[in-house]
Design a protein around this motif. Structure first.
Motif, mmCIF file in Angstrom:
data_model
loop_
_atom_site.group_PDB
_atom_site.id
_atom_site.type_symbol
_atom_site.label_atom_id
_atom_site.label_comp_id
_atom_site.label_asym_id
_atom_site.label_seq_id
_atom_site.Cartn_x
_atom_site.Cartn_y
_atom_site.Cartn_z
ATOM 1 N N UNK A 47 44.005 39.314 45.761
ATOM 2 C CA UNK A 47 43.524 40.424 45.160
ATOM 3 C C UNK A 47 42.011 41.121 45.825
ATOM 4 N N UNK A 48 41.068 39.911 46.056
ATOM 5 C CA UNK A 48 39.983 40.458 46.651
ATOM 6 C C UNK A 48 40.072 41.114 48.185
ATOM 7 N N UNK A 49 40.882 40.613 48.790
ATOM 8 C CA UNK A 49 40.901 41.167 50.258
ATOM 9 C C UNK A 49 41.863 42.252 50.235
ATOM 10 N N UNK A 50 42.793 42.368 49.252
ATOM 11 C CA UNK A 50 43.511 43.455 49.192
ATOM 12 C C UNK A 50 42.638 44.772 48.850
ATOM 13 N N UNK A 51 41.565 44.528 47.798
ATOM 14 C CA UNK A 51 40.782 45.843 47.411
ATOM 15 C C UNK A 51 39.859 45.975 48.482
ATOM 16 N N UNK A 52 39.406 44.927 49.335
ATOM 17 C CA UNK A 52 38.385 45.177 50.182
ATOM 18 C C UNK A 52 38.698 46.004 51.480
ATOM 19 N N UNK A 53 40.107 45.766 51.774
ATOM 20 C CA UNK A 53 40.566 46.407 53.067
ATOM 21 C C UNK A 53 41.200 47.940 52.548
ATOM 22 N N UNK A 54 40.910 48.311 51.674
ATOM 23 C CA UNK A 54 41.554 49.743 51.057
ATOM 24 C C UNK A 54 40.605 50.720 51.852
ATOM 25 N N UNK A 55 41.330 51.842 52.328
ATOM 26 C CA UNK A 55 40.384 53.150 52.807
ATOM 27 C C UNK A 55 39.881 53.776 51.827
ATOM 28 N N UNK A 56 38.763 54.591 51.853
ATOM 29 C CA UNK A 56 38.470 55.469 50.757
ATOM 30 C C UNK A 56 39.561 56.492 50.078
ATOM 31 N N UNK A 57 39.526 56.564 48.906
ATOM 32 C CA UNK A 57 40.714 57.351 48.320
ATOM 33 C C UNK A 57 40.109 58.136 46.992
ATOM 34 N N UNK A 58 41.142 58.754 46.533
ATOM 35 C CA UNK A 58 40.779 59.400 45.111
ATOM 36 C C UNK A 58 40.424 58.360 44.341
ATOM 37 N N UNK A 59 41.210 57.319 44.129
ATOM 38 C CA UNK A 59 40.766 56.246 43.133
ATOM 39 C C UNK A 59 39.325 55.952 43.303
ATOM 40 N N UNK A 60 38.838 55.565 44.411
ATOM 41 C CA UNK A 60 37.522 55.438 44.321
ATOM 42 C C UNK A 60 36.384 56.641 43.784
ATOM 43 N N UNK A 61 36.821 57.813 44.175
ATOM 44 C CA UNK A 61 35.969 59.044 43.464
ATOM 45 C C UNK A 61 36.291 58.815 42.047
ATOM 46 N N UNK A 62 37.618 58.413 41.607
ATOM 47 C CA UNK A 62 37.470 58.257 40.057
ATOM 48 C C UNK A 62 36.482 57.129 39.516
ATOM 49 N N UNK A 63 36.499 55.979 40.377
ATOM 50 C CA UNK A 63 35.448 55.105 39.685
ATOM 51 C C UNK A 63 34.151 55.551 39.774
ATOM 52 N N UNK A 64 33.902 56.201 40.865
ATOM 53 C CA UNK A 64 32.523 56.742 40.857
ATOM 54 C C UNK A 64 32.151 57.917 39.839
ATOM 55 N N UNK A 65 32.967 58.658 39.521
ATOM 56 C CA UNK A 65 32.713 59.428 38.442
ATOM 57 C C UNK A 65 32.864 59.033 37.146
ATOM 58 N N UNK A 66 33.833 58.262 36.842
ATOM 59 C CA UNK A 66 33.949 57.527 35.380
ATOM 60 C C UNK A 66 33.093 56.708 35.136
ATOM 61 N N UNK A 67 32.755 55.894 36.076
ATOM 62 C CA UNK A 67 31.295 54.833 35.927
ATOM 63 C C UNK A 67 30.116 55.280 36.111
ATOM 64 N N UNK A 68 30.099 55.780 37.312
ATOM 65 C CA UNK A 68 28.704 56.281 37.575
ATOM 66 C C UNK A 68 27.994 57.221 36.672
#
Length: 610
Positions: A14-35
Motif C-alpha cells: 500500500x505505501x509504495x502503491x500510493x507513493x508511485x501515483x502520478x498527480x491526479x484529480x484524487x489528490x486535488x480532492x484531498x487538497x480541497x477537502x482536507x486543506x
C-alpha cells in the motif's frame, strides 16, 4: 470497518502503491477537502485581529480592553493545544476520517457561539472550544494529507496547503472591511456576522470532506487491510482512467504486525528515547513559529490603531497585504523544499525572518516610514516565516512512525504553542497596553531571537526528508523482524535496477564533493556529532522508472523529438522538473543519445550517424 478487525502479521505494498501515483484529480480532492481547514483557521484566528479594535470601542456590545484581547487569544491557543492532545490520540486510535469530521463539527458549533458573545467570560469560553476544534484538525488533517500525497511532491503540497491559512486570513480581512463599516452594519452587529462567516465556509468544507477516504496506511496497521486494498484499488483505477495509461508496478513492500492501539507510554518512548534529536528539533520549530505568529496575528490591529492611528475600519486593508505575503511564501518557495532540500530551506526561512524582525524593531522605534513601511517590512519578514511555519508541521508529520504520527503532531503543536503561542499574545498585549514603542520593540526582538534559534537547531538536527517515503524516514513500530526475502535476490532485472540506482547515487555524491571542494566555510561533517544518523530507507525507484519509460519510448519511436517524447511517456503527470531530471540521467547513463538539437535516439543509432 463495521466488523471487529482480526489482527495478524501482514505484508502490503500500500505505501509504495500510493507513493508511485502520478498527480491526479484524487489528490486535488484531498487538497480541497482536507486543506480547507487551514483557510478556516486563517479566517478564524485573524478574525479577532481584524475586529480587535472594534471590540475595544464603546457600543460594540462587549467592550474588551487591549489586554483582554490578548487574554482571548491566549484562551483560544490553550483550547487549540488541549484539543490537539485530546483529538490527536483519538485520531491515531479511531482513524483519520472520523476525527477530521468530528473536529470540524466542534469548530462549527463553537464559532457560531462566538457570534453571540455578550460578556468577556462568554467570549473566552466560545474561543476556547473554537480553538479545541481547530487544534484537533491539525493532528487529523496533517496525518491524512502526508499519508495520501506521493513522496516526491509531499513537501511543496504540504507547505502550500498549510500556507492556504493565509487565504482565509485575507478573505476574513476583506469581509471585515464591509462588516466593520458602520454605515452598513451597526457597531455591535458587524463583528458578529464576521464570526458567522466561518461557520458557513465550514459547512462547505464538510460536504467536500465526506468524499475523502480513510488513510489506507492507518487501515492496514489497524487490521483493515482488505479495506485499505479496496481504497487503493479504486484510486488506481481512477488515475488510470484519467491518464489513459497503465500504472507502473509498485516496488517495495512492508511487513507489519497489526495492533489495535498504542499506549501513550510507548508514544512518549518513541519520541524521546528512540528519536530524541527529532523531538528537540520539532519543539524548537514550533516554539519559534508559534511565538512570532500568534503575537502578531492577535495584536496587529491594536498595534496599528495604538501606534499608527489607523482607524478600526481600515485595519483589514493592512491585514490583507500581510496575509497575501504569508501565502506567497509557501507558494513561491514550496518547490524548493523538495529540490534544494528541507534543511537548507527551513533554516533559511527561520533565520532570515528573524533577521528581518530585528530590523522591524529598529524601524518601529525610530518611527520611520509610517504604517505602510511597517507593513511592507512585516510582509517580507513573514514571506519567509510562513514557509518555515508550514514546514514545522511537515517536519513533525514526516519524521515519526506512522502509528504515532497524529499524536506526535498534536504533542509538539501543543507543547510548542503553549510555550510560544500563549506567551506571545499575552506579552504583546501587555506591552501594547503600556503605549511605549521601546517595550513593544523588545517583543519584536524576542520573536526574532526564538526564530533564529530554531533555524540554527534545524541546521544541526534537521532531517533530509525530501523525496523519501514515510516508512523509510521512520520505520513503523509494528514492522516485524521477519521481513520477506528481497525479490532482487532472485530477479536479475531488479538487481540491475538497484545497481543503476547505486551507481547514480555515487555519481551524484562525487559531483557534490567536487562542487564543495573550494567552497568556503566549515569542512563537511563538522556537525556530525550532533546530527542524528540518517534513517535507512528503501532505494528511490521513481526516477529509475521514469528513465526506463524514456529509454523504452526512444527505442520504440526513434528518432523522436523532445516534445513528442514528453507526450509519449506522460511526463505531465510526473511533477515539476521530473522529466528534465530523468532525461539528464538517461543521457548520463548512456541509455539514450542526442542525435541533434531536440531529437533523441538510441546510443548505437547516434554512433552510426557519425
Amino acid at each position: 470497518m463495521g466488523a471487529p478487525a482480526e489482527l495478524n502479521t501482514i505484508t502490503t505494498q500500500v505505501p509504495s502503491r500510493l507513493d508511485r501515483l502520478p498527480w491526479s484529480r484524487f489528490h486535488w480532492r484531498v487538497v480541497l477537502g482536507l486543506g480547507g481547514v487551514w483557510i478556516l483557521d486563517g479566517l478564524e484566528v485573524t478574525m479577532v485581529g481584524n475586529v480587535a479594535s472594534r471590540l475595544t470601542e464603546e457600543g460594540s456590545g462587549i467592550e474588551l480592553t487591549a489586554a483582554e484581547i490578548g487574554i482571548a487569544a491566549a484562551v483560544y491557543i490553550t483550547g487549540a493545544c488541549l484539543g490537539a492532545l485530546f483529538f490527536g490520540q483519538l485520531t491515531d486510535r479511531f482513524g483519520r476520517k472520523k476525527l477530521f469530521i468530528l473536529t470540524l463539527v466542534v469548530y462549527l458549533t463553537a464559532t457560531v457561539a462566538t457570534a453571540f458573545a455578550f460578556a468577556p467570560w462568554y467570549f473566552y469560553l466560545a474561543r476556547f472550544f473554537t480553538g479545541a476544534g481547530i487544534g484537533g484538525e491539525y493532528a487529523a488533517i496533517n496525518s491524512a494529507i502526508d499519508e495520501l500525497i506521493p513522496a516526491r511532491v509531499r513537501g511543496r503540497v504540504d507547505l502550500i496547503i498549510n500556507g492556504s491559512y493565509w487565504l482565509g486570513a485575507a478573505g476574513g480581512a476583506a469581509g471585515a472591511l464591509v462588516l466593520l463599516n458602520t454605515s452598513i452594519f451597526p457597531a455591535d452587529i458587524g463583528w458578529r456576522i464576521a464570526f458567522g462567516l466561518g461557520a458557513v465556509f465550514g459547512l462547505v468544507v464538510l460536504v467536500v470532506r465526506r468524499k475523502v477516504p480513510e488513510s489506507p496506511r492507518w487501515l492496514f496497521i489497524h487490521g483493515h487491510e482488505e479495506e485499505a486494498e479496496r481504497i487503493v484499488d479504486g484510486i488506481e483505477r481512477e488515475v488510470e482512467r484519467e491518464t489513459s495509461q497503465p500504472l507502473e508496478d509498485a516496488e517495495g513492500s512492508i511487513t507489519v504486525r497489526q495492533r489495535k492501539t498504542i499506549s501513550f507510554r510507548e508514544i512518549a518512548k518513541v519520541a524521546f528515547t528512540l528519536y530524541p534529536r527529532r523531538a528537540i528539533l520539532c519543539l524548537a520549530l514550533f516554539v519559534g513559529q508559534a511565538f512570532i505568529y500568534n503575537a502578531f496575528t492577535f495584536n496587529l490591529g491594536t498595534i496599528l490603531s495604538t501606534f499608527f492611528g489607523v482607524a478600526s475600519g481600515v485595519v483589514p486593508v493592512f491585514f490583507i497585504v500581510w496575509a497575501l505575503s504569508n501565502f506567497a511564501g509557501p507558494l513561491v518557495l514550496g518547490r524548493l523544499f523538495d529540490t534544494i532540500g528541507r534543511k537548507p530551506m527551513i533554516s533559511f526561512a527561520y533565520i532570515g525572518s528573524g533577521a528581518i524582525a530585528a530590523m522591524l524593531a529598529w524601524l518601529f522605534v525610530v518611527e520611520a516610514g509610517g504604517a505602510w513601511m511597517f507593513i511592507a517590512v512585516l510582509a517580507v519578514c513573514f514571506f519567509l516565516a510562513s514557509s518555515g511555519a508550514s514546514a514545522a508541521y511537515l517536519t513533525v508529520s514526516e519524521i515519526f512512525p506512522m502509528e504515532t504520527r497524529a499524536m506526535a503532531i498534536a504533542f509538539f503543536y501543543a507543547v510548542g504553542t503553549a510555550i510560544g503561542g500563549i506567551t506571545g499574545p499575552l506579552l504583546f498585549g501587555q506591552l501594547i497596553d503600556s503605549g511605549q514603542r521601546g517595550l513593544v520593540a523588545t517583543g519584536f526582538l524576542i520573536g526574532a531571537g526564538v526564530m533564529a534559534v530554531a533555524g540554527v537547531v534545524e541546521l544541526v538536527l534537521g532531517v533530509k526528508a525530501e523525496g523519501k517515503d514515510l516508512e523509510s524516514l521512520a520505520e513503523p513500530l509494528t514492522t516485524t523482524d521477519e521481513q520477506p526475502t528481497p525479490e532482487s535476490a532472485a530477479d536479475p532485472d531488479r538487481q540491475a535496477r538497484e545497481a543503476r540506482i547505486a551507481a547514480r547515487a555515487e555519481r551524484q555524491r562525487a559531483g557534490q564533493s567536487r562542487s564543495r571542494r573550494y567552497r568556503p566555510g566549515p569542512a563537511p561533517g563538522w556537525a556530525a556529532a550532533w546530527r542524528e544518523p540518517p534513517s535507512p530507507g528503501a532505494p528511490e525507484t521513481a526516477l529509475d522508472h521514469e528513465i526506463e519509460s524514456i529509454a523504452r519510448a526512444v527505442s520504440e519511436h526513434e528518432p523522436i523529438t523532445l516534445r513528442e517524447l514528453h507526450r509519449v511517456v506522460g511526463a505531465r503527470y510526473w511533477g515539476p522538473g521530473e522529466f528534465r531530471k530523468a532525461l539528464r540521467e538517461a543521457l548520463a547513463e548512456n541509455r539514450i543519445a542526442r542525435q541533434h538539437r531536440g531529437v533523441m535516439v538510441l546510443p548505437e543509432r547516434e554512433q552510426a550517424s557519425r
